[in-house]
Design an enzyme around this catalytic site. Sequence first.
Site, PDB file in Angstrom:
ATOM      1  N   CYS A  33       4.225  26.307 -33.410  1.00 36.43           N
ATOM      2  CA  CYS A  33       3.142  26.315 -32.439  1.00 36.43           C
ATOM      3  C   CYS A  33       1.724  26.191 -32.996  1.00 36.43           C
ATOM      4  CB  CYS A  33       3.191  27.564 -31.571  1.00 36.43           C
ATOM      5  SG  CYS A  33       4.833  27.928 -30.968  1.00 36.43           S
ATOM      6  N   GLY A  60       3.676  21.516 -32.973  1.00 39.07           N
ATOM      7  CA  GLY A  60       4.668  21.740 -31.928  1.00 39.07           C
ATOM      8  C   GLY A  60       4.725  20.575 -30.973  1.00 39.07           C
ATOM      9  N   ASN A 135       1.237  31.821 -31.955  1.00 41.41           N
ATOM     10  CA  ASN A 135       1.825  31.127 -33.106  1.00 41.41           C
ATOM     11  C   ASN A 135       2.338  32.208 -34.055  1.00 41.41           C
ATOM     12  OD1 ASN A 135       0.467  29.250 -35.946  1.00 41.41           O
ATOM     13  ND2 ASN A 135       2.562  29.426 -35.236  1.00 41.41           N
ATOM     14  N   GLY A 136       3.623  32.182 -34.356  1.00 44.29           N
ATOM     15  CA  GLY A 136       4.194  33.165 -35.269  1.00 44.29           C
ATOM     16  C   GLY A 136       5.557  33.613 -34.795  1.00 44.29           C
ATOM     17  N   TYR A 276       3.302  21.719 -46.389  1.00 43.02           N
ATOM     18  CA  TYR A 276       3.797  20.792 -45.371  1.00 43.02           C
ATOM     19  C   TYR A 276       3.177  20.957 -43.983  1.00 43.02           C
ATOM     20  CZ  TYR A 276       7.075  18.949 -41.895  1.00 43.02           C
ATOM     21  OH  TYR A 276       7.619  18.322 -40.821  1.00 43.02           O
ATOM     22  N   SER A 317       4.289  13.031 -44.753  1.00 38.05           N
ATOM     23  CA  SER A 317       3.869  14.285 -45.372  1.00 38.05           C
ATOM     24  C   SER A 317       3.882  14.216 -46.900  1.00 38.05           C
ATOM     25  CB  SER A 317       4.748  15.433 -44.880  1.00 38.05           C
ATOM     26  OG  SER A 317       6.112  15.108 -45.030  1.00 38.05           O
ATOM     27  N   ASP A 380       7.590  16.489 -49.947  1.00 37.08           N
ATOM     28  CA  ASP A 380       7.010  17.833 -49.992  1.00 37.08           C
ATOM     29  C   ASP A 380       8.076  18.896 -50.221  1.00 37.08           C
ATOM     30  OD1 ASP A 380       7.903  18.528 -47.074  1.00 37.08           O
ATOM     31  OD2 ASP A 380       6.803  16.658 -46.906  1.00 37.08           O
ATOM     32  N   CYS A 416      13.069  31.764 -42.991  1.00 31.99           N
ATOM     33  CA  CYS A 416      11.751  32.259 -42.580  1.00 31.99           C
ATOM     34  C   CYS A 416      11.909  33.001 -41.266  1.00 31.99           C
ATOM     35  CB  CYS A 416      10.779  31.103 -42.401  1.00 31.99           C
ATOM     36  SG  CYS A 416       9.180  31.679 -41.790  1.00 31.99           S
ATOM     37  N   CYS A 471      10.441  32.321 -48.616  1.00 32.36           N
ATOM     38  CA  CYS A 471      11.560  31.360 -48.531  1.00 32.36           C
ATOM     39  C   CYS A 471      11.958  30.845 -49.908  1.00 32.36           C
ATOM     40  CB  CYS A 471      11.228  30.226 -47.570  1.00 32.36           C
ATOM     41  SG  CYS A 471       9.626  29.517 -47.792  1.00 32.36           S
TER      42      CYS A 471
HETATM   43 FE1  SF4 Z   1       5.934  30.452 -44.883  1.00 25.93          FE
HETATM   44 FE2  SF4 Z   1       8.249  30.566 -46.203  1.00 25.93          FE
HETATM   45 FE3  SF4 Z   1       6.841  32.797 -45.731  1.00 25.93          FE
HETATM   46 FE4  SF4 Z   1       8.024  31.521 -43.716  1.00 25.93          FE
HETATM   47  S1  SF4 Z   1       9.029  32.541 -45.451  1.00 25.93           S
HETATM   48  S2  SF4 Z   1       5.949  32.347 -43.732  1.00 25.93           S
HETATM   49  S3  SF4 Z   1       7.801  29.365 -44.345  1.00 25.93           S
HETATM   50  S4  SF4 Z   1       6.248  31.033 -47.013  1.00 25.93           S
END
Ligand code: SF4
Length: 506
Positions: A33, A60, A135-136, A276, A317, A380, A416, A471
């Site tokens: 988002c 989004g 957003n989140g 990205y 990208s 990326d 994530c 991640c």
């Molecule tokens: Fe960003 Fe990866 Fe952390 Fe999710 S887990 S907020 S994609 S760095």
Amino acid sequence: MYDHPECSQADGCPSMPAGIPCTLPSRDWGDACGVFGIFAPRQDVARITYFGLYALQHRGQESAGIAVWHPREEMQHHKGMGLCFQVFTEEILRNLQGDCAIGHVRYSTMGASHIYNAQPMLGQGRFGQFAIAHNGNIVNAHQLHEQLQAQGAEMAGTSDTAVMVELLSRSSADTLEEAIAEMMGIIKGAYSLVFLAANKIIAVRDAHGVRPLCIGRLNGDHWVIASETCALHTIGADFVREVEPGEMIVIDKDGLSATEVLKPTRKACCIFEFIYFARPDSHIYGRSVYMTRQRMGNLLAQQAPVEADLVIPVPESGIPHAMGYAQVAKIPYGEGFIKNRYIHRTFIAPDQRMRELGVKMKLAPLKEAVRGKRIVVVDDSIVRGTTTGPEISLLRDAGAREIHLRINCPPIKWGCFYGVDTSAGRDELIAARMSVEEIRQQLGADTLEYLDMKNLIAAVGLPKNNFCTACFDNQYPIPVPKELKEAKVSITPPKSPKEQKQPTPS
Ligand code: SF4
């Protein structure tokens, strides 16, 4: 590539009429988002919001919406499934009149991609009507949802945003600001939020600042809030500053006021915004996303050199990353793929053959550019790896002699939970299941190298503890409930989600 998860439901994709195949784009990793808000009395705030959302469309593509506070003290809104230009017409924008507005473009990470989860969502509290755009991802949304259901709550949707609407609507606070502050003490996770209420907009960011959010100024006395600075530039606003982690910004006729609601803990901006998600012309932490991506490419060329004839990006990208690689490697940079810019929605069924066809619809190899050459392909990231293999096959079929794959981040091994779509399960991440050598073999590249964490951090130019890197390294800055990590929870779609009224054309 990752197909829309609801397509596998026995009763079909909830975004489409019965019997019609899913038309949502096949996707790899999507961000969750973009949000926008403006306080500008006597300006065409709906149209400015529309332009702002257009600039944030990369965040989004599933739904879009705008809510406007009308001078006659009525909330008006319009939202729908699809891209901004599909959702809004000239007539709809003309009918959305007011002094302040918020807008949203959605990519679902919690709750189905359905009109009942489109935003802004409306609510009604003791303090009056409000609209919210998010957003989140709220990591304790399912627990809060259970508690609210036990109290008899009827949710307006199945997303974490619907949970926030319910929390605010049930608050005994006298003002929306107090209710939001109270809610910030309850919700856990990543959130950049904008609110619209009677003649004001409000913006807040979680205590870690995981998702970006910035403030801009338009024509001297009007204020703008946006997920990324690119939206400010698009509407001619000047960047003022980022919303600080844990901060609440209130903008009304008296101007802008800022309050620290939550004590900021360590900052944890999503490092993937730099790799990205964010648009290359945006700035985060005062750093150009484009130049940061070039630096990633520079450092990857130092870290993983190779003898080759041509460096090509996976468009679009991978472009700044590939340019950065080519600069330092002193290998000519060029195009090896042509991207079809008109792929927004494709009738792609979720099987491997159709996915391969999907890649061919998106990318075509430039045979004359790659034939007989040793090619460095720069991208990326690799998430599931299901698009990268077909891309390499396209280059081989076009006559490339060698293919050296260079990836501008470390292997993605963990999901994530902060607003990016990997929630379908860790086993979908190719690097969680395979070693780098196994991935190379699976994808069919001659060599494969990933940018290491040390160089990634050097490229962004700030200490690692300013970022979320979970991640890559499983270091989650915000604790994630076990049941969410194991993907055992979801919010059940309502049988008859509450209708969100559309504006009436005048
Ligand atoms: Fe960003 Fe990866 Fe952390 Fe999710 S887990 S907020 S994609 S760095």
